[in-house]
Design a protein around this motif. Structure first.
Motif, short mmCIF file in Angstrom:
data_model
loop_
_atom_site.label_atom_id
_atom_site.label_comp_id
_atom_site.label_asym_id
_atom_site.label_seq_id
_atom_site.Cartn_x
_atom_site.Cartn_y
_atom_site.Cartn_z
N GLN A 292 -6.81 -31.68 -6.39
CA GLN A 292 -6.56 -31.14 -5.06
C GLN A 292 -5.77 -32.15 -4.23
O GLN A 292 -5.82 -33.36 -4.47
N ASN A 293 -5.08 -31.66 -3.21
CA ASN A 293 -4.37 -32.58 -2.34
C ASN A 293 -5.33 -33.15 -1.30
O ASN A 293 -6.47 -32.71 -1.16
N ALA A 294 -4.85 -34.13 -0.54
CA ALA A 294 -5.70 -34.86 0.40
C ALA A 294 -6.29 -33.95 1.47
O ALA A 294 -7.45 -34.11 1.86
N THR A 295 -5.52 -32.98 1.95
CA THR A 295 -5.99 -32.09 3.02
C THR A 295 -7.17 -31.24 2.54
O THR A 295 -8.15 -31.04 3.28
N GLU A 296 -7.07 -30.76 1.32
CA GLU A 296 -8.16 -29.93 0.76
C GLU A 296 -9.43 -30.75 0.58
O GLU A 296 -10.53 -30.30 0.90
N ILE A 297 -9.26 -31.98 0.07
CA ILE A 297 -10.43 -32.84 -0.17
C ILE A 297 -11.05 -33.27 1.15
O ILE A 297 -12.27 -33.38 1.27
N LYS A 298 -10.20 -33.48 2.16
CA LYS A 298 -10.71 -33.87 3.49
C LYS A 298 -11.70 -32.83 4.01
O LYS A 298 -12.74 -33.18 4.57
N LYS A 299 -11.37 -31.55 3.81
CA LYS A 299 -12.26 -30.47 4.26
C LYS A 299 -13.63 -30.58 3.61
O LYS A 299 -14.66 -30.36 4.26
N THR A 300 -13.65 -30.93 2.32
CA THR A 300 -14.92 -31.08 1.60
C THR A 300 -15.73 -32.23 2.18
O THR A 300 -16.95 -32.11 2.40
N VAL A 301 -15.06 -33.36 2.42
CA VAL A 301 -15.73 -34.55 2.96
C VAL A 301 -16.31 -34.26 4.34
O VAL A 301 -17.47 -34.57 4.63
N VAL A 302 -15.48 -33.65 5.20
CA VAL A 302 -15.92 -33.33 6.56
C VAL A 302 -17.09 -32.34 6.53
O VAL A 302 -18.08 -32.49 7.28
N ASN A 303 -17.02 -31.34 5.66
CA ASN A 303 -18.10 -30.34 5.56
C ASN A 303 -19.41 -30.98 5.09
O ASN A 303 -20.47 -30.67 5.62
N LEU A 304 -19.32 -31.86 4.10
CA LEU A 304 -20.52 -32.53 3.61
C LEU A 304 -21.17 -33.37 4.71
O LEU A 304 -22.39 -33.37 4.88
N LEU A 305 -20.32 -34.06 5.47
CA LEU A 305 -20.84 -34.91 6.53
C LEU A 305 -21.45 -34.07 7.66
O LEU A 305 -22.60 -34.29 8.06
N ASN A 306 -20.68 -33.11 8.15
CA ASN A 306 -21.11 -32.33 9.32
C ASN A 306 -22.25 -31.35 9.03
O ASN A 306 -23.18 -31.23 9.82
N GLU A 307 -22.13 -30.65 7.89
CA GLU A 307 -23.09 -29.58 7.61
C GLU A 307 -24.30 -30.01 6.78
O GLU A 307 -25.33 -29.33 6.78
#
Length: 202
Positions: free
Chosen positions: A175-190
């Protein structure tokens, strides 16, 4: 209350924040089973984000090096074309000889694929190095310097290309960086922040 990470943050900002948050968790000595498991997933995703950022950086550097060599190609063409209209016959003749070689490749090479352009530039430079063209090159002020500059730009591009291809080969089709960023942010926030907020209330 524990704040969530802003989803619109840049990938590098998310990567940095995630690294520091993970470090804080490790340093806290917390032995909570849920957090330990979640942070393991979180760290794995952040590691992939770091790798994607490196790939993006390598690709950006490759594009910059390509633009430099394109500029060198155009400069050489404009120099030869200018001397081709010089009032001195000897200068015009020298420029015409070299311009004929350049025209075999043409400015269109700058719009070719990376591999094709590299091949064309390499072939053209090899032709210019033939002994029979040395006098013509010397007769045109700055021509030799531009050719040397193009050779250097081509060499630097190839080094950047190797670095990019190496990074790409290491990681495969990811995956590109933008897609992976969404996963990281979701894991942290949710997962992490929501859980910590609940524990804070407890």
């Amino acid at each position: 209350m524990i704040e969530k990470l802003i989803a619109k943050s840049r990938v590098t900002e998310v990567n940095d924040a995630a690294t520091r948050i993970s470090g804080a968790f490790v340093g806290s000595g917390i032995t909570d089973t849920y957090l330990t498991t979640t942070f393991a997933t979180f760290d794995a995703a952040n590691l992939e984000l770091s790798k994607a950022i490196r790939r993006s950086k390598a690709e950006s550097e490759l594009e910059e090096k390509d633009e430099v060599r394109d500029t060198r190609v155009r400069s050489l063409y404009y120099l030869l074309n200018g001397f081709n209209h010089h009032p001195t016959a000897e200068i015009r003749q020298a420029a015409s000889i070299l311009l004929n070689i350049f025209d075999n490749y043409g400015l269109k090479m700058t719009g070719e694929s990376y591999a094709a352009e590299s091949s064309m530039i390499g072939s053209m430079l090899l032709e210019f190095q033939k002994p029979e063209y040395s006098e013509a090159i010397e007769a045109l002020s700055g021509c030799g310097d531009l050719m040397e500059g193009l050779a250097i730009a081509q060499s630097e591009f190839e080094q950047a290309r190797i670095a990019y291809e190496t990074e790409k080969a290491k990681e495969g089709m990811l995956q590109n960086a933008t897609e992976i960023k969404k996963t990281v942010v979701n894991l942290l926030n949710e997962k992490i922040v929501i859980y910590l907020r609940a524990m804070e209330q407890v």
